[in-house]
Scaffold this motif. Structure first.
Motif, PDB file in Angstrom:
ATOM      1  N   THR A   1      70.563 101.732  43.960  1.00 42.00           N
ATOM      2  CA  THR A   1      69.407 102.142  43.173  1.00 42.00           C
ATOM      3  C   THR A   1      68.194 102.253  44.077  1.00 42.00           C
ATOM      4  OG1 THR A   1      68.169 101.776  41.114  1.00 42.00           O
ATOM      5  CG2 THR A   1      68.580  99.831  42.500  1.00 42.00           C
ATOM      6  N   THR A   2      67.099 102.733  43.526  1.00 42.38           N
ATOM      7  CA  THR A   2      65.808 102.773  44.208  1.00 42.38           C
ATOM      8  C   THR A   2      64.765 102.219  43.253  1.00 42.38           C
ATOM      9  OG1 THR A   2      65.332 105.008  43.386  1.00 42.38           O
ATOM     10  CG2 THR A   2      66.429 104.829  45.545  1.00 42.38           C
ATOM     11  N   GLU A   3      63.640 101.849  43.797  1.00 40.21           N
ATOM     12  CA  GLU A   3      62.564 101.327  42.955  1.00 40.21           C
ATOM     13  C   GLU A   3      62.151 102.347  41.903  1.00 40.21           C
ATOM     14  OE1 GLU A   3      57.919  99.732  43.289  1.00 40.21           O
ATOM     15  OE2 GLU A   3      59.119 100.024  45.107  1.00 40.21           O
ATOM     16  N   ASN A   4      62.073 103.603  42.300  1.00 36.95           N
ATOM     17  CA  ASN A   4      61.639 104.634  41.355  1.00 36.95           C
ATOM     18  C   ASN A   4      62.628 104.791  40.205  1.00 36.95           C
ATOM     19  OD1 ASN A   4      59.193 105.463  42.592  1.00 36.95           O
ATOM     20  ND2 ASN A   4      60.362 106.583  44.141  1.00 36.95           N
ATOM     21  N   ARG A   5      63.928 104.702  40.480  1.00 38.32           N
ATOM     22  CA  ARG A   5      64.911 104.849  39.404  1.00 38.32           C
ATOM     23  C   ARG A   5      64.765 103.722  38.387  1.00 38.32           C
ATOM     24  NH1 ARG A   5      71.471 105.084  40.149  1.00 38.32           N
ATOM     25  NH2 ARG A   5      71.352 102.832  39.804  1.00 38.32           N
ATOM     26  N   ALA A   6      64.652 102.492  38.886  1.00 36.85           N
ATOM     27  CA  ALA A   6      64.512 101.354  37.984  1.00 36.85           C
ATOM     28  C   ALA A   6      63.223 101.448  37.172  1.00 36.85           C
ATOM     29  CB  ALA A   6      64.542 100.054  38.787  1.00 36.85           C
ATOM     30  N   ARG A   7      62.126 101.788  37.847  1.00 37.21           N
ATOM     31  CA  ARG A   7      60.841 101.857  37.144  1.00 37.21           C
ATOM     32  C   ARG A   7      60.793 103.011  36.150  1.00 37.21           C
ATOM     33  NH1 ARG A   7      57.284  98.246  38.721  1.00 37.21           N
ATOM     34  NH2 ARG A   7      57.427  97.289  40.782  1.00 37.21           N
ATOM     35  N   LEU A   8      61.441 104.128  36.487  1.00 39.41           N
ATOM     36  CA  LEU A   8      61.461 105.246  35.536  1.00 39.41           C
ATOM     37  C   LEU A   8      62.285 104.884  34.301  1.00 39.41           C
ATOM     38  CD1 LEU A   8      60.750 108.087  34.661  1.00 39.41           C
ATOM     39  CD2 LEU A   8      62.676 108.940  36.043  1.00 39.41           C
ATOM     40  N   GLY A   9      63.413 104.211  34.483  1.00 40.63           N
ATOM     41  CA  GLY A   9      64.189 103.767  33.326  1.00 40.63           C
ATOM     42  C   GLY A   9      63.358 102.884  32.412  1.00 40.63           C
ATOM     43  N   LYS A  10      62.636 101.940  32.996  1.00 37.49           N
ATOM     44  CA  LYS A  10      61.774 101.048  32.204  1.00 37.49           C
ATOM     45  C   LYS A  10      60.655 101.825  31.526  1.00 37.49           C
ATOM     46  CE  LYS A  10      59.182  96.700  32.637  1.00 37.49           C
ATOM     47  NZ  LYS A  10      57.841  97.129  32.180  1.00 37.49           N
ATOM     48  N   LYS A  11      60.083 102.768  32.251  1.00 35.70           N
ATOM     49  CA  LYS A  11      58.976 103.563  31.684  1.00 35.70           C
ATOM     50  C   LYS A  11      59.445 104.404  30.503  1.00 35.70           C
ATOM     51  CE  LYS A  11      55.271 103.905  32.958  1.00 35.70           C
ATOM     52  NZ  LYS A  11      54.005 103.256  32.479  1.00 35.70           N
ATOM     53  N   LEU A  12      60.640 104.977  30.588  1.00 38.44           N
ATOM     54  CA  LEU A  12      61.159 105.761  29.466  1.00 38.44           C
ATOM     55  C   LEU A  12      61.399 104.874  28.244  1.00 38.44           C
ATOM     56  CD1 LEU A  12      63.612 108.275  31.183  1.00 38.44           C
ATOM     57  CD2 LEU A  12      61.407 108.771  30.118  1.00 38.44           C
ATOM     58  N   ALA A  13      61.834 103.652  28.469  1.00 32.12           N
ATOM     59  CA  ALA A  13      62.000 102.725  27.342  1.00 32.12           C
ATOM     60  C   ALA A  13      60.659 102.443  26.666  1.00 32.12           C
ATOM     61  CB  ALA A  13      62.634 101.420  27.825  1.00 32.12           C
ATOM     62  N   GLU A  14      59.579 102.516  27.436  1.00 34.91           N
ATOM     63  CA  GLU A  14      58.240 102.260  26.889  1.00 34.91           C
ATOM     64  C   GLU A  14      57.695 103.448  26.110  1.00 34.91           C
ATOM     65  OE1 GLU A  14      55.987 101.271  30.328  1.00 34.91           O
ATOM     66  OE2 GLU A  14      56.935  99.293  30.599  1.00 34.91           O
ATOM     67  N   VAL A  15      57.916 104.669  26.606  1.00 30.92           N
ATOM     68  CA  VAL A  15      57.269 105.832  25.980  1.00 30.92           C
ATOM     69  C   VAL A  15      58.114 106.469  24.885  1.00 30.92           C
ATOM     70  CG1 VAL A  15      55.899 106.317  28.040  1.00 30.92           C
ATOM     71  CG2 VAL A  15      58.076 107.516  27.698  1.00 30.92           C
ATOM     72  N   THR A  16      59.439 106.233  24.882  1.00 34.30           N
ATOM     73  CA  THR A  16      60.278 106.760  23.810  1.00 34.30           C
ATOM     74  C   THR A  16      60.153 105.877  22.575  1.00 34.30           C
ATOM     75  OG1 THR A  16      62.172 105.576  24.749  1.00 34.30           O
ATOM     76  CG2 THR A  16      61.951 107.911  25.309  1.00 34.30           C
ATOM     77  N   PRO A  17      60.417 106.404  21.399  1.00 36.83           N
ATOM     78  CA  PRO A  17      60.189 105.632  20.176  1.00 36.83           C
ATOM     79  C   PRO A  17      61.245 104.556  19.927  1.00 36.83           C
ATOM     80  CG  PRO A  17      61.073 107.800  19.645  1.00 36.83           C
ATOM     81  CD  PRO A  17      60.788 107.800  21.120  1.00 36.83           C
ATOM     82  N   GLY A  18      60.840 103.552  19.157  1.00 35.25           N
ATOM     83  CA  GLY A  18      61.768 102.551  18.631  1.00 35.25           C
ATOM     84  C   GLY A  18      62.534 101.808  19.702  1.00 35.25           C
ATOM     85  N   SER A  19      63.838 101.640  19.460  1.00 40.64           N
ATOM     86  CA  SER A  19      64.666 100.830  20.349  1.00 40.64           C
ATOM     87  C   SER A  19      65.411 101.647  21.401  1.00 40.64           C
ATOM     88  CB  SER A  19      65.689 100.033  19.524  1.00 40.64           C
ATOM     89  OG  SER A  19      66.633 100.905  18.918  1.00 40.64           O
ATOM     90  N   LEU A  20      65.034 102.913  21.580  1.00 40.94           N
ATOM     91  CA  LEU A  20      65.598 103.683  22.695  1.00 40.94           C
ATOM     92  C   LEU A  20      65.270 102.940  23.988  1.00 40.94           C
ATOM     93  CD1 LEU A  20      64.605 107.244  21.486  1.00 40.94           C
ATOM     94  CD2 LEU A  20      66.947 106.438  21.792  1.00 40.94           C
ATOM     95  N   SER A  21      66.287 102.627  24.777  1.00 35.98           N
ATOM     96  CA  SER A  21      66.023 101.665  25.845  1.00 35.98           C
ATOM     97  C   SER A  21      66.769 101.879  27.145  1.00 35.98           C
ATOM     98  CB  SER A  21      66.339 100.248  25.345  1.00 35.98           C
ATOM     99  OG  SER A  21      67.717 100.143  25.012  1.00 35.98           O
ATOM    100  N   LYS A  22      67.895 102.587  27.141  1.00 37.29           N
ATOM    101  CA  LYS A  22      68.679 102.692  28.365  1.00 37.29           C
ATOM    102  C   LYS A  22      69.037 104.139  28.620  1.00 37.29           C
ATOM    103  CE  LYS A  22      72.006  99.951  30.952  1.00 37.29           C
ATOM    104  NZ  LYS A  22      72.837  98.719  30.902  1.00 37.29           N
ATOM    105  N   THR A  23      68.946 104.558  29.897  1.00 35.60           N
ATOM    106  CA  THR A  23      69.000 105.983  30.235  1.00 35.60           C
ATOM    107  C   THR A  23      70.080 106.275  31.269  1.00 35.60           C
ATOM    108  OG1 THR A  23      66.654 106.325  29.753  1.00 35.60           O
ATOM    109  CG2 THR A  23      67.693 107.884  31.272  1.00 35.60           C
ATOM    110  N   PHE A  24      70.753 107.401  31.064  1.00 34.18           N
ATOM    111  CA  PHE A  24      71.595 107.999  32.103  1.00 34.18           C
ATOM    112  C   PHE A  24      70.832 109.189  32.662  1.00 34.18           C
ATOM    113  CE2 PHE A  24      74.546 111.166  33.687  1.00 34.18           C
ATOM    114  CZ  PHE A  24      75.328 110.408  34.539  1.00 34.18           C
ATOM    115  N   PHE A  25      70.653 109.221  33.989  1.00 33.32           N
ATOM    116  CA  PHE A  25      69.927 110.300  34.645  1.00 33.32           C
ATOM    117  C   PHE A  25      70.892 111.343  35.199  1.00 33.32           C
ATOM    118  CE2 PHE A  25      66.713 106.863  35.213  1.00 33.32           C
ATOM    119  CZ  PHE A  25      65.693 107.472  34.487  1.00 33.32           C
ATOM    120  N   SER A  26      70.601 112.604  34.926  1.00 35.38           N
ATOM    121  CA  SER A  26      71.375 113.725  35.453  1.00 35.38           C
ATOM    122  C   SER A  26      70.409 114.694  36.122  1.00 35.38           C
ATOM    123  CB  SER A  26      72.179 114.394  34.333  1.00 35.38           C
ATOM    124  OG  SER A  26      71.338 114.737  33.243  1.00 35.38           O
ATOM    125  N   THR A  27      70.763 115.958  36.212  1.00 36.18           N
ATOM    126  CA  THR A  27      69.905 116.893  36.947  1.00 36.18           C
ATOM    127  C   THR A  27      69.365 118.045  36.107  1.00 36.18           C
ATOM    128  OG1 THR A  27      71.826 118.153  37.700  1.00 36.18           O
ATOM    129  CG2 THR A  27      71.048 116.405  39.140  1.00 36.18           C
TER     130      THR A  27
END
Length: 446
Positions: free
Chosen positions: A92-118
């Motif tokens: 992993t990289t710091e940016n990947r971990a922080r982006l996953g956390k950030k998406l959990a913050e800005v998406t609604p409700g209990s959306l919390s874990k992300t799979f990243f693609s291209t």
């Protein structure tokens, strides 16, 4: 340009001719491809090799939400490339971990874990597989006026005519009617009850219903405020999931973080791309609720990509979201969007060929008509997979001649400028569209 000129590349510069010869144009009969070289882009404008400058009134393919001068995003990409251009997804990289956390913050409700693609299409592919894994069911209901991507799974759930060339697609995809008050025989709320009946008649075999909260390239279809809440209720009543495709409607486009936020609805799965990085890097994301995420603790997520969570792409995503927040661009899109809506209404009042204008925030569509009472379109669905140009194409071309790039899909002009656009720049682009609509006015049936 004549058909012979298009086919031979006459009138193209050296780079454009080289591109035409060696690179496939997308969604095209190759004889009609006529690429234009872009040599510079700044703010909400871009410049071509022949020196013409355009206001980017559709954010290219509705993806350059930050415009063309988001230097913090470009810097973040460069810094990451110099530090580590690539690591395998098991690292992993710091940016990947922080982006996953950030998406959990800005998406609604209990959306919390992300799979990243291209890309958006890959985000939808992941959503289809996750829904099937989680529910143990196979069928996916989507809608006829929709676009979800180009790979075999996502083109199969796409409703628009481009899927026809790729059929047969993956099994288990079913199409439903749309909330399209202007061009459907069903009232929008009747269409959602139709989906309820579909789920009932399919028995307990449907894994998910997949929708764009606000339909993008198939017409900027804005449903009634009660539509999406009712659709979520229906899907859950039938033990199916609700997947919201936010690839185009996400990241401030609607004046909210996401299209589903307009209707205060939390989906079970959300797909994202485009505005996720402001198009500074190709990145897709599929985010699921904590309940779905928990399921995969003990069940294999049988999915992956070489470039899943690519370091440079997630660096762009994190920097883009920080830019949206620091510059208050989501709120700004709502405010400037009100002005855009007023200026589009001016066009509605002036031009009889405007059948209907729809939209929210900085996400609007102008649908054209030959005959307003009969709602006869200039562009038909089959035009999307046919040769030649339409009156709608001519309207866009004329707007370009007057300095504004405006994308069009079938029968609708797609208005989706960068979130950084000013009222003065909106006025400039509206003037160009005003000139373009003279073409459709003159072509009306009398």
């Amino acid at each position: 340009m004549s058909e012979q000129e298009l086919s031979t590349g006459a009138g193209l510069n050296e780079i454009e001719q080289m591109d035409k010869e060696y690179v496939f144009g997308t969604w095209s009969y190759q004889k009609e491809v006529s690429p234009t070289e872009v040599v510079d882009a700044d703010g909400v404008r871009f410049t071509t090799a022949d020196g013409d400058e355009y206001i980017d009134f559709s954010s290219q393919l509705m993806c350059s939400n930050l415009g063309h001068s988001a230097n913090e995003v470009a810097d973040a990409v460069t810094e990451q490339l110099r530090r580590a251009a690539y690591v395998a997804p098991s690292y992993t990289t710091e940016n990947r971990a922080r982006l996953g956390k950030k998406l959990a913050e800005v998406t609604p409700g209990s959306l919390s874990k992300t799979f990243f693609s291209t890309s958006g299409t890959e985000a939808v592919e992941a959503a289809i597989k996750i829904a099937r894994f989680y529910t143990g069911k196979q069928k996916i209901i989507s809608r006829y006026r929709s676009y979800h991507g180009a790979t075999y799974g996502s083109i199969s759930v796409t409703g628009d005519p481009r899927r026809l060339k790729a059929e047969p697609g993956i099994p288990g995809t079913i199409k439903a009617p749309d909330p399209y008050a202007y061009g459907s025989t069903l009232d929008p709320m009747e269409s959602v009850e139709y989906i309820d009946e579909m789920l009932e008649l399919e028995g307990d075999t449907v894994a998910a219903v997949l929708v764009e909260p606000i339909v993008g390239s198939n017409g900027i279809l804005v449903p009634p405020e009660e539509y999406l809440p009712r659709l979520k209720e229906i899907t859950h009543n039938h033990d199916a999931l609700l997947i919201c495709d936010e690839v185009m409607s996400g990241f401030g486009r609607t004046g909210e973080w996401f299209g589903c936020d307009v209707f205060d609805v939390e989906p079970d799965i959300m797909t994202m791309a485009k505005g996720l990085t402001g198009a500074y890097q190709p990145l897709g994301a599929t985010t699921v609720t904590s309940e779905i995420a928990e399921y995969f603790e003990e069940n294999m997520l049988c999915h992956g990509h070489t470039y899943a969570g690519h370091p440079a792409a997630v660096a762009a995503g994190l920097a883009a979201i920080e830019t949206y927040e620091e510059e208050n661009l989501i709120e700004r899109a709502s405010e400037v969007g009100e002005y855009l809506g007023k200026r589009i209404n001016d066009l509605v009042e002036k031009h009889p060929s405007v059948g209907e204008a729809r939209g929210v925030g900085l996400f609007h569509g102008i649908e054209l008509t030959k005959h307003p009472e009969k709602r006869v379109p200039f562009g038909e669905r089959e035009d999307k997979i046919s040769t030649g140009s339409t009156v709608v194409d001519e309207v866009s071309a004329t707007a370009a001649e007057h300095g504004a790039y405006v994308a069009n899909m079938i029968n609708t002009l797609i208005i989706a400028p960068p979130l950084t656009i000013t009222e003065e720049e909106i006025d400039e682009a509206i003037t160009a569209i005003d000139a373009g609509l003279e073409i459709s006015d003159a072509a009306m049936e009398h």
